[in-house]
Design a protein around this motif. Structure first.
Motif: not given
Lengths: 121, 121, 121
Positions: B74, B78, B81, B85, B100-105, C3, C108-110, C112-118
């Motif tokens: 994990e 992380k 990810s 990002l 604008v939303q920015l996401c990484v999966e 999503h 499912d989106i994992d 722990e490793s999902y990153s996001k900003t806006s």
């Protein structure tokens, strides 16, 4: 179920996506893993914007994703994957001077929350 | 392996998808997690039909999915990810007045049933 | 998060993808499962190259994938799936003489490793 996704880069002009989907679907029917031929839903997408690695060499790829309801054994998934890869390998004449990567991935669909209906029967 | 998918909404005219893929691939190579640079297969898709939420405000998003063979921790996921990002955040000037939303999966590819070959080497 | 991906085959001329996304997003907001309406990021893709099964009958499909952060119960996923399928069923007049399959899948989106900003708020 199942859902098949075929992605291929735009620098493979000999690849006929309609023929590819027909062959891949025939292979899935022939596997005996799926109850009815009409359950197999396949689509192909040509990738116009892509990059393989970081070098300047001309490269291409074909990626097949097969999503099936969860519960099948690893052995069956492996067999499905290898039989699809064998089809992909023979899809066309590959262009000279291009490194082409061919990949097949098997994904589980969560069986409990999958919903389906049909109209027009 | 790995496979990177970049999706971006069509209302981001300053986003250059070719440059984006090159930067993202460079970041993956730089992570030291992947054996060979040519293993990294990336594609970008511009989304012409999209909707963010239900309000009338103008909105956009960029979504990166990185699929890697199962087995990584994990913590490594992380880190990957967050480094992707950081690249996305600097891809372009974002349009004024647009949220604008920015996401990484990060996704796992089932290692056992993944098949691969290459031609033209 | 969440999503939503809507795929539909090109032989469904009555399906208005913009309207479809609005209705699907409204349903997700109405489910009470998601904190803010602007978190819902949806896109639609028309499939020009597809094949259902191996027979020659004219066929079509609509496939919705909803990806949500991991941790929700199977019951909630099932409810989301069924409520989205109900929306899909009523999206348009389905063409006569075409077998149309409608499916909804929850992924499912994992977390722990999902990153996001806006940006641009």
């Amino acid at each position: 179920m199942p859902h098949l996704h075929l992605e291929y880069t735009a620098n493979l002009p000999e690849l006929n996506a309609d023929v590819a989907l027909m062959r891949l679907n025939n292979t899935l029917v022939g596997s005996g893993q799926f109850g009815a031929e009409f359950d197999i839903k396949s689509r192909a997408v040509k990738l116009e914007t892509f990059r393989v690695g970081t070098a300047l060499a001309e490269r291409a790829f074909v990626h097949v994703k097969l999503a099936i309801l969860s519960g099948r054994s690893e052995q069956i998934k492996k067999q499905l994957s290898e039989s699809l890869l064998a089809v992909v390998r023979d899809l066309c004449e590959w262009p000279a001077g291009v490194e082409v990567q061919l990949c097949v991935e098997i994904l589980d669909i969560d069986r409990e929350s999958y919903s389906k209906t049909s109209v027009g029967h």
